[in-house]
Design an enzyme around this catalytic site. Structure first.
Site, short mmCIF file in Angstrom:
data_model
loop_
_atom_site.label_atom_id
_atom_site.label_comp_id
_atom_site.label_asym_id
_atom_site.label_seq_id
_atom_site.Cartn_x
_atom_site.Cartn_y
_atom_site.Cartn_z
N TRP A 165 44.06 43.42 36.41
CA TRP A 165 44.95 44.11 35.47
C TRP A 165 44.34 45.42 35.00
O TRP A 165 45.01 46.44 34.94
CB TRP A 165 45.24 43.24 34.26
CG TRP A 165 46.16 42.09 34.50
CD1 TRP A 165 46.93 41.83 35.60
CD2 TRP A 165 46.41 41.03 33.58
NE1 TRP A 165 47.63 40.66 35.41
CE2 TRP A 165 47.34 40.16 34.19
CE3 TRP A 165 45.94 40.73 32.30
CZ2 TRP A 165 47.81 39.02 33.55
CZ3 TRP A 165 46.41 39.58 31.68
CH2 TRP A 165 47.33 38.74 32.30
N HIS A 190 46.84 47.54 46.70
CA HIS A 190 47.22 46.20 47.12
C HIS A 190 46.81 45.91 48.56
O HIS A 190 46.59 44.76 48.92
CB HIS A 190 48.72 45.97 46.92
CG HIS A 190 49.04 45.56 45.53
ND1 HIS A 190 49.08 46.45 44.48
CD2 HIS A 190 49.30 44.34 45.00
CE1 HIS A 190 49.37 45.80 43.37
NE2 HIS A 190 49.51 44.51 43.66
N TYR A 235 54.03 35.65 48.83
CA TYR A 235 54.07 36.54 47.66
C TYR A 235 54.38 37.95 48.14
O TYR A 235 53.65 38.51 48.95
CB TYR A 235 52.72 36.48 46.95
CG TYR A 235 52.62 37.14 45.60
CD1 TYR A 235 53.69 37.78 45.00
CD2 TYR A 235 51.42 37.11 44.91
CE1 TYR A 235 53.57 38.36 43.75
CE2 TYR A 235 51.29 37.70 43.66
CZ TYR A 235 52.36 38.32 43.09
OH TYR A 235 52.24 38.91 41.85
#
Length: 97
Positions: A70, A15, A34
């Site tokens: 993903w 991330h 976020y």
């Protein structure tokens, strides 16, 4: 969402280097502020985001950028057959401005 045991540092590393095009897509769709939190006892990930507009990150699953992310994350998270993270919607029970 659910992180597989032992992958906290790898999750943080990935991330920290989020795909620039994914970050731009989220921004372009109105996703702001976020954050993702980890409960280390259960490996549950809790995501919080503010959204300007009608759609949040959970509504972008058909986008190829999201699908690539993903797939990139699938080895360290519990996923559905399409590689989307297993997630459980939770209702808001209290809010205070």
């Amino acid at each position: 969402m659910f992180l597989k045991p032992g992958f906290k540092e790898e999750y943080k590393r990935r991330h920290a280097a989020i795909f620039p095009e994914l970050k731009q897509l989220l921004s372009d769709t109105g996703v702001r502020n976020y954050s993702i939190y980890l409960d280390e006892e259960t490996n549950i990930l809790f995501a919080y985001q503010e959204v300007e507009g009608d759609a949040g990150s959970q509504d972008l699953g058909s986008n190829p950028i999201v699908q690539r992310w993903w797939a990139y994350m699938a080895d360290i998270m519990e996923t559905n057959p399409d590689n989307s993270p297993v997630s459980i919607p939770i209702p808001e029970l209290f809010h205070m401005d």
